[in-house]
Enzyme design. Structure first.
Site, short mmCIF file in Angstrom:
data_model
loop_
_atom_site.label_atom_id
_atom_site.label_comp_id
_atom_site.label_asym_id
_atom_site.label_seq_id
_atom_site.Cartn_x
_atom_site.Cartn_y
_atom_site.Cartn_z
N GLU A 111 0.82 -1.00 0.46
CA GLU A 111 -0.33 0.41 -0.15
C GLU A 111 1.05 1.16 0.18
O GLU A 111 1.31 1.28 1.15
CB GLU A 111 -1.24 0.45 1.30
CG GLU A 111 -2.06 1.00 1.59
CD GLU A 111 -2.62 1.25 2.83
OE1 GLU A 111 -3.51 0.40 2.63
OE2 GLU A 111 -2.14 2.85 3.23
N ASP A 112 1.08 1.87 -0.77
CA ASP A 112 2.14 2.80 -1.26
C ASP A 112 1.67 3.61 -2.41
O ASP A 112 1.43 3.63 -3.49
CB ASP A 112 3.78 2.42 -1.80
CG ASP A 112 3.92 3.74 -1.71
OD1 ASP A 112 4.33 4.43 -1.73
OD2 ASP A 112 5.39 3.18 -3.34
#
Length: 896
Positions: free
Chosen positions: A613-614
């Site tokens: 999750e970036d």
């Protein structure tokens, strides 16, 4: 130098017998390339040869990466990206990773050992009727365990003086001896062991250790082999007599010149040339170094004896026979730390005494009603401990993830438990057609309202939901239903709590975290890990391996990578191209940790799934580590949900841009196959926002037109997001049936109310929520039975902003969406490549889904027309009511 952090010889861990080796009780370890060699050199004349060999090794190492298929800039070459500065950054990072591995392997046997710190650290029962405790606190001067078992005394169970109590790396080792029951005698065998688990019902057999060892000498050793065992003092006694006996030399002159080793060996051979045959090893020594300034000796044995030696198993069964069972242990001893005992770690520091919850504690009761937090020793008896019943499901080709929070999963205004979730939610997830669950907030966190994102105890299951065995049962039952179990793992930051968390753990400000401003998140007040510290690295990588090993989880979603990758925590503009990913604000230590974490996890557990999750979409996020990537299996498309919220909140329906919708949902085409898509996640429901259902038809139940709009868009948004993305999709608990209320955790602002901290499962019984659930269930079935998501990337051939129509194909399936708020189209032409008959298999406008049912039964079968449209050789002319979506399958191919 002795270090408790280094398992090079004997292991303190109770299930590791004797010495550490490449295999532990038959379990193979993961061995990574090492640069450690053992060499014996004699005199300075050997140095030129050493230097020559070192040069040769250096020249060979330059080609080692190429030979093994490793290319630090491989993914840049594959994508045709020519950025010299970023490429150099990747090469330097690759070299730094190799150096980091070398440093890690100096302190750990291999990288499997590095990732298994939980086997040694924390509190473990040792087989020698005691409990061992190890924790890390380099800033402390004195360490002890205090608990209800010793009256919370800081002196009764403390670390010993010297290296056996506190090593140079700051690890504290404390032994808590079991107490003999009244009338019992101490053990005759100093190293008497007990098998607490396998032989829990076994008592004392009555056979003494001396009897077992005597039988081993009689049965195991062949004549001659046991001479040393039976006469172990014979050689030292003779030597002592020669040197110090009555006939020994009295002066140095009497001693005379001692012959060299070769002369003495030849004399020995001459004296014993007529000895009778023996079972002792037939060894001989040959000097191959005559005439050289250094000596080379070869020890030669007969092949027959060498084969016999290696085929003979060690006498371990005799040693194991000396063990006694759990029943015998309980009869003789009172456990030093009984199951369920409360305890804390006591440190004396330069600033005074501290009490802390141990960092490696596996069960913790956080602060509650003003009471200080404490760890709980979890050691249930073997007969009552949870036993796994189901094997893990196979790794699926595509993921349909149901995101959950255990605490809010019930209907009542309270914190739900693991048991409630297992009984009520897991069957619903299975019935809804998902193949995985993703759990939020499982590691212990002090404050419930943080949703679990401010972790205080990284190895402990949150006690507010139940016990460790309750969580095992949840995972096991999920596996029994064919569901994978993922954790939303938070290693990008930690809670700033001191009494229960890691902040100022040993009294110093830089134990686990950076010192000063760098050690604090710029906006959230949390602590930032020091990823470049070897002991912090050891802690975090062991934490990832712990949840897989102990609780059998199947993967992780790594939360908020931007917070750890950048020193600005991701709160900065990204407008300088690749320079933003390799400038002075990038934490290279954090990147190297993520790369090695993926490498180690995938080596130890080949079927593990890691999701990134970036928000910054760091280059190479899902590329292989060998090609310069970070090694994740999937990445989350965070832009999609932000786009949908923006459209629903601020843009009139008639002004929606189909081109923008498609480009956002497809995102990075090079990595579209690795993308995890979702229309809405817990962020909309929990993080101060509103769910789509609340936006679309919250408060409009009595206005039919607005309700129809909300229901239609709710279905279309989910269908488009699900089918146009990659091989993974996620939905937050309750959103599949349009949960009408947001989630609001109990805080002071709402007077600690639980009224919105639950799910309205009763809405599934009837009405629009039942209809929306029916649609979502059939949507999941598109992938479950027909493999939509695993059929490769979609071919998008029709995006019309004026008509607000989108059409694309995925294998033999055709998807058509009409987002226009008012226009319906009688015969709308969309292109198809194959000529044939197409059958509608899903229609969002069906009455059972809350639609108007405008399409007739004879309109469900369409035959293609030989007419080139959208770059396709054929086309379909279909009836498209406004705000509807249709899915067709090619059921018959026509040959023209």
């Amino acid at each position: 130098m002795v270090s408790l952090s280094n398992q090079t010889s004997f292991s303190f861990y109770p299930n590791n017998l004797f010495v550490s080796d490449k295999t532990r009780l038959g379990i193979p370890g993961i061995n990574f390339p090492r640069k450690i060699k053992v060499k014996v050199a004699c005199f300075a004349a050997d140095q030129p040869r050493q230097q020559k060999q070192q040069k040769k090794k250096k020249s060979q190492s330059t080609n080692s990466d190429a030979d093994s298929g490793v290319d630090p800039v491989g993914f840049l070459t594959k994508l045709g990206i020519a950025d010299r500065i970023f490429a150099q950054f990747l090469r330097e990072r690759h070299k730094a990773i190799k150096d980091l591995k070398d440093e890690l392997l100096k302190r750990h046997f291999d990288l499997r050992d590095l990732a298994s710190g939980f086997e040694l650290l924390g509190m473990h029962r040792h087989m020698e009727h005691r409990v061992d405790f190890i924790d890390w606190g380099p800033g402390a001067r004195y360490g002890a365990i205090i608990g209800d078992f010793n009256g919370w005394s800081p002196t009764e169970n403390s670390a010993r003086e010297g290296l056996f109590g506190h090593d140079d790396f700051g690890y504290w080792f404390i032994i808590l001896e079991d107490k003999l029951r009244e009338g019992e005698e101490p053990e005759e065998l100093y190293f008497q062991q007990y098998n607490y688990v396998d032989d829990y019902d076994k008592g004392d057999s009555g056979v003494t250790a001396e009897e077992v060892f005597q039988r081993a000498n009689d049965e195991y050793w062949e004549p001659g082999e046991d001479r040393f065992i039976k006469n172990r003092y014979e050689v030292p006694a003779k030597l002592y007599e020669q040197l110090f006996g009555p006939n020994s030399p009295q002066t140095l002159e009497d001693l005379g010149e001692i012959p060299d080793a070769e002369t003495r060996y030849k004399q020995y051979k001459e004296e014993h040339k007529n000895d009778p045959p023996s079972n002792l090893p037939p060894c001989d020594i040959i000097d191959d170094g005559r005439g050289k300034p250094y000596d080379i000796y070869n020890v030669v044995t007969s092949p027959e004896w060498t084969k016999k030696f290696y085929e003979k198993s060690p006498p371990i069964p005799y040693w194991l026979e000396t063990r006694k069972g759990r029943k015998a242990w309980l009869e003789k001893y009172i456990p030093a730390v009984p199951h369920g005992s409360k305890y804390r770690l006591y440190f004396n520091t330069p600033d005074g005494p501290l009490e802390r919850v141990p960092a490696w504690a596996t069960y913790v009761q956080p602060e509650d009603e003003g009471k200080q937090a404490y760890a709980i020793h979890w050691e249930p008896s073997p007969e009552s401990a949870y036993k796994w019943k189901h094997s893990k499901p196979d790794k699926p080709k595509s993921l349909r993830i149901y995101e959950c929070h255990v605490g809010i999963s019930g209907s009542e205004a309270k914190i739900s438990s693991f048991e409630d979730f297992t009984k009520k939610v897991l069957p619903h997830v299975k019935r809804a057609g998902y193949n995985a669950i993703q759990l939020i907030g499982i590691p212990e966190h002090k404050d419930y309202y943080t949703v679990g994102y401010r972790v205080t105890n990284f190895f402990a299951v949150s006690s507010r939901y139940g016990t460790p065995d309750d969580f095992k049962r949840l995972v096991d039952e999920a596996h029994g239903l064919g569901l994978l179990v993922f954790l939303d793992i938070v290693q990008s930051y930690a809670a700033a709590d001191q009494m229960v968390g890691l902040s100022l753990f040993d009294g110093s400000n830089d134990c686990y975290f950076h010192h000063g401003k760098r050690g604090h998140h710029k906006h959230w007040g949390t602590r930032m890990f020091k990823y470049g510290d070897l002991d912090v690295f050891h802690f975090l990588i062991s934490n990832l391996n712990w949840w897989i090993t102990e609780y059998q989880v199947d993967g992780y979603q790594f939360h908020s990578l931007a917070s750890m990758i950048y020193t600005h925590n991701g709160f900065a503009p990204f407008n300088s191209g690749f320079d933003d990913y390799c400038n002075q604000y990038v934490d290279r230590d954090a990147l190297m940790y993520l790369i090695l974490a993926n490498e180690i996890l995938h080596d130890l557990h080949p079927d593990i799934i890691t999701i990134a999750e970036d928000a910054t979409y760091y280059p190479g996020l899902c590329e292989p580590v060998s090609q310069g990537g970070l090694g994740f299996d999937y990445y989350v498309n965070l832009s999609a949900t932000e786009m949908w919220v923006s459209l629903l909140d601020t843009v009139p329906d008639s002004e929606w841009s189909m081109s923008k919708i498609v480009s956002t949902l497809v995102a990075n085409k090079e990595y579209a196959d690795k993308m995890l898509s979702y229309a809405e996640s817990h962020n909309q429901s929990i993080s101060g926002g509103r769910s789509f259902a609340e936006i679309l038809f919250g408060g409009v139940q009595n206005e039919i037109k607005l309700l129809d709009r909300g229901v239609s868009l709710h279905k279309m948004i989910r269908l488009l997001t699900f089918t146009i993305g990659g091989r993974a999709y996620l939905n937050f608990m309750g959103n599949e049936f349009g949960h009408p209320e947001r989630v609001e955790f109990p805080t002071q602002s709402n007077k600690f109310s639980f009224s919105l901290a639950n799910r309205r499962w009763d809405l599934l019984e009837s009405g629009i929520h039942h209809q929306l659930f029916s649609f979502d269930k059939d949507l999941m079935d598109l992938d479950k039975s027909k493999g939509i998501l695993s059929r490769g990337l979609p071919s998008i051939h029709h995006v019309n902003d004026a008509n607000m129509v989108i059409s694309f194909s995925r294998g033999p399936f055709l998807f058509i969406f009409n987002f226009h708020p008012s226009n319906s189209y009688e015969k709308y032409g969309v292109g198809v490549e194959e000529a044939g008959e197409y059958t509608m298999i899903l229609n969002s406008d069906e009455a059972k889904y809350g639609g108007q049912g405008l399409l007739k039964e004879d309109q469900y079968l369409q035959r293609s027309i030989s007419k080139r449209i959208d770059g396709q050789r054929n086309c379909l002319e279909v009836f498209l009511p406004s705000r509807t979506a249709q899915v067709y399958k090619l059921t018959r191919i026509l040959r023209i």
